[in-house]
Motif scaffolding. Structure first.
Motif, mmCIF file in Angstrom:
data_model
loop_
_atom_site.group_PDB
_atom_site.id
_atom_site.type_symbol
_atom_site.label_atom_id
_atom_site.label_comp_id
_atom_site.label_asym_id
_atom_site.label_seq_id
_atom_site.Cartn_x
_atom_site.Cartn_y
_atom_site.Cartn_z
ATOM 1 N N MET A 1 7.800 -0.925 5.035
ATOM 2 C CA MET A 1 6.581 0.026 5.338
ATOM 3 C C MET A 1 5.357 -0.697 5.394
ATOM 4 O O MET A 1 5.175 -1.351 4.445
ATOM 5 C CB MET A 1 6.910 1.078 4.615
ATOM 6 C CG MET A 1 5.629 2.100 4.707
ATOM 7 S SD MET A 1 5.765 3.699 3.659
ATOM 8 C CE MET A 1 6.970 4.682 4.521
ATOM 9 N N THR A 2 4.464 -0.400 6.120
ATOM 10 C CA THR A 2 3.243 -0.974 6.083
ATOM 11 C C THR A 2 2.086 0.017 5.713
ATOM 12 O O THR A 2 2.375 1.194 5.463
ATOM 13 C CB THR A 2 2.591 -1.292 7.772
ATOM 14 O OG1 THR A 2 2.604 -0.185 8.255
ATOM 15 C CG2 THR A 2 3.709 -2.181 8.246
ATOM 16 N N TYR A 3 0.980 -0.383 5.613
ATOM 17 C CA TYR A 3 -0.394 0.366 5.047
ATOM 18 C C TYR A 3 -0.442 1.652 6.188
ATOM 19 O O TYR A 3 -0.649 2.893 5.788
ATOM 20 C CB TYR A 3 -1.592 -0.312 5.043
ATOM 21 C CG TYR A 3 -2.518 0.744 4.455
ATOM 22 C CD1 TYR A 3 -2.488 1.434 3.258
ATOM 23 C CD2 TYR A 3 -3.570 1.028 5.265
ATOM 24 C CE1 TYR A 3 -3.451 2.392 2.925
ATOM 25 C CE2 TYR A 3 -4.585 2.094 4.939
ATOM 26 C CZ TYR A 3 -4.307 2.734 3.771
ATOM 27 O OH TYR A 3 -5.380 3.637 3.421
ATOM 28 N N GLU A 5 1.599 3.133 8.047
ATOM 29 C CA GLU A 5 2.672 3.872 7.891
ATOM 30 C C GLU A 5 2.843 4.715 6.695
ATOM 31 O O GLU A 5 2.749 6.033 6.781
ATOM 32 C CB GLU A 5 4.006 3.278 7.967
ATOM 33 C CG GLU A 5 4.496 2.735 9.167
ATOM 34 C CD GLU A 5 5.666 1.809 9.398
ATOM 35 O OE1 GLU A 5 6.432 1.633 10.062
ATOM 36 O OE2 GLU A 5 5.890 0.908 8.288
ATOM 37 N N TYR A 6 2.190 4.175 5.400
ATOM 38 C CA TYR A 6 2.009 4.673 4.313
ATOM 39 C C TYR A 6 0.993 5.955 4.202
ATOM 40 O O TYR A 6 0.855 6.799 3.841
ATOM 41 C CB TYR A 6 1.609 3.722 3.342
ATOM 42 C CG TYR A 6 0.965 3.977 2.049
ATOM 43 C CD1 TYR A 6 1.807 4.551 0.880
ATOM 44 C CD2 TYR A 6 -0.444 4.073 1.622
ATOM 45 C CE1 TYR A 6 1.369 4.995 -0.228
ATOM 46 C CE2 TYR A 6 -0.757 4.486 0.463
ATOM 47 C CZ TYR A 6 -0.260 5.057 -0.366
ATOM 48 O OH TYR A 6 -0.442 5.319 -1.684
ATOM 49 N N LEU A 9 1.751 8.986 5.956
ATOM 50 C CA LEU A 9 2.677 10.192 5.483
ATOM 51 C C LEU A 9 1.994 11.546 4.995
ATOM 52 O O LEU A 9 1.047 11.577 4.693
ATOM 53 C CB LEU A 9 3.040 9.548 4.197
ATOM 54 C CG LEU A 9 4.186 8.353 4.137
ATOM 55 C CD1 LEU A 9 4.295 7.742 2.791
ATOM 56 C CD2 LEU A 9 5.331 8.769 4.814
ATOM 57 N N TYR A 16 2.374 8.238 -4.562
ATOM 58 C CA TYR A 16 3.280 7.120 -4.138
ATOM 59 C C TYR A 16 2.464 5.698 -4.123
ATOM 60 O O TYR A 16 1.251 5.494 -4.139
ATOM 61 C CB TYR A 16 3.635 7.042 -2.603
ATOM 62 C CG TYR A 16 4.512 8.345 -2.499
ATOM 63 C CD1 TYR A 16 5.895 8.330 -2.575
ATOM 64 C CD2 TYR A 16 3.878 9.570 -2.144
ATOM 65 C CE1 TYR A 16 6.836 9.447 -2.478
ATOM 66 C CE2 TYR A 16 4.940 10.628 -1.715
ATOM 67 C CZ TYR A 16 6.194 10.661 -2.056
ATOM 68 O OH TYR A 16 6.978 11.531 -1.847
ATOM 69 N N LEU A 18 2.892 1.477 -2.601
ATOM 70 C CA LEU A 18 3.740 0.684 -1.591
ATOM 71 C C LEU A 18 3.924 -0.657 -2.269
ATOM 72 O O LEU A 18 2.759 -1.456 -2.351
ATOM 73 C CB LEU A 18 2.862 0.587 -0.479
ATOM 74 C CG LEU A 18 3.461 -0.034 0.876
ATOM 75 C CD1 LEU A 18 5.023 0.804 1.327
ATOM 76 C CD2 LEU A 18 2.654 0.128 2.140
ATOM 77 N N GLY A 21 6.081 -3.372 0.737
ATOM 78 C CA GLY A 21 6.985 -2.530 1.753
ATOM 79 C C GLY A 21 7.645 -1.531 1.387
ATOM 80 O O GLY A 21 8.158 -0.736 2.209
ATOM 81 N N GLU A 22 8.038 -1.545 0.160
ATOM 82 C CA GLU A 22 8.931 -0.264 -0.237
ATOM 83 C C GLU A 22 8.248 0.885 -1.000
ATOM 84 O O GLU A 22 7.123 0.590 -1.801
ATOM 85 C CB GLU A 22 9.765 -0.954 -1.567
ATOM 86 C CG GLU A 22 10.960 0.253 -2.027
ATOM 87 C CD GLU A 22 11.904 -0.364 -3.095
ATOM 88 O OE1 GLU A 22 12.549 0.473 -3.767
ATOM 89 O OE2 GLU A 22 11.792 -1.494 -3.120
ATOM 90 N N LEU A 23 8.094 1.947 -0.385
ATOM 91 C CA LEU A 23 7.736 3.253 -1.063
ATOM 92 C C LEU A 23 8.225 3.652 -2.259
ATOM 93 O O LEU A 23 9.396 3.972 -2.315
ATOM 94 C CB LEU A 23 7.565 4.441 -0.046
ATOM 95 C CG LEU A 23 6.999 5.632 -0.022
ATOM 96 C CD1 LEU A 23 5.355 5.292 -0.008
ATOM 97 C CD2 LEU A 23 7.354 6.575 0.809
ATOM 98 N N ARG A 68 1.406 -4.513 2.949
ATOM 99 C CA ARG A 68 2.604 -3.898 2.415
ATOM 100 C C ARG A 68 2.802 -3.628 0.980
ATOM 101 O O ARG A 68 3.476 -3.481 0.197
ATOM 102 C CB ARG A 68 3.653 -4.857 2.641
ATOM 103 C CG ARG A 68 3.957 -5.065 4.218
ATOM 104 C CD ARG A 68 4.979 -6.100 4.637
ATOM 105 N NE ARG A 68 6.080 -6.527 3.767
ATOM 106 C CZ ARG A 68 7.190 -5.849 3.869
ATOM 107 N NH1 ARG A 68 7.667 -5.158 4.646
ATOM 108 N NH2 ARG A 68 8.286 -6.103 2.835
#
Length: 102
Positions: A1-3, A5-6, A9, A16, A18, A21-23, A68
Motif C-alpha cells: 500500500m502507498t501513502y 491509498e492509506y 481509507l 493505523y 503503514l 507498505g503493510e497496513l 510506504r
C-alpha cells in the motif's frame, strides 16, 4: 500500500500505521499509557516553549517517512530550524525526537 491509498481509507474509528507498505492497526491505548504520554508531552512542550526551540505533538498525527512508511508516534517534536517538514495535515520527514510508550 502507498501513502495515497492509506490517505484514501475511510475513517473507521481505528488508528493505523503503514510499515513497509503493510497496513497495521494499532490498539487503543490504556489509561496508564495516556498518563505517561501526557506527562512527557507537558514536560517536553514546556522546555521547548521556554527556550523557543520548536513544537511537540502527540498522536494521532501522520509522520510520513516515505510513500510506504507512515507512522503515528505517541509523542514527537520538531526543532524550529526544521519546521518546513510540518504540514497542516501531517509531517513529511523524520522528527527530531520520537517517543513510543510501551
Amino acid at each position: 500500500m502507498t501513502y495515497a491509498e492509506y490517505a484514501a481509507l475511510p475513517d473507521d474509528g481505528h488508528r493505523y500505521q503503514l510499515v513497509e507498505g503493510e497496513l497495521i492497526m494499532t490498539t487503543s491505548p490504556t489509561r496508564w499509557h495516556q498518563v505517561v504520554v501526557a506527562e512527557l508531552y507537558a514536560q517536553i512542550r514546556e522546555h521547548l516553549r521556554a527556550h523557543e526551540l520548536g513544537q511537540a505533538f502527540i498522536a494521532p498525527l501522520d509522520v510520513i517517512l516515505d510513500d510506504r512508511v507512515v507512522l503515528q508516534p505517541d509523542l514527537f517534536f520538531v526543532y524550529n530550524q526544521r519546521a518546513s517538514i510540518l504540514r497542516d495535515a501531517n509531517v513529511v520527514g523524520a522528527p527530531d525526537l520520537c517517543v513510543e510508550v510501551l
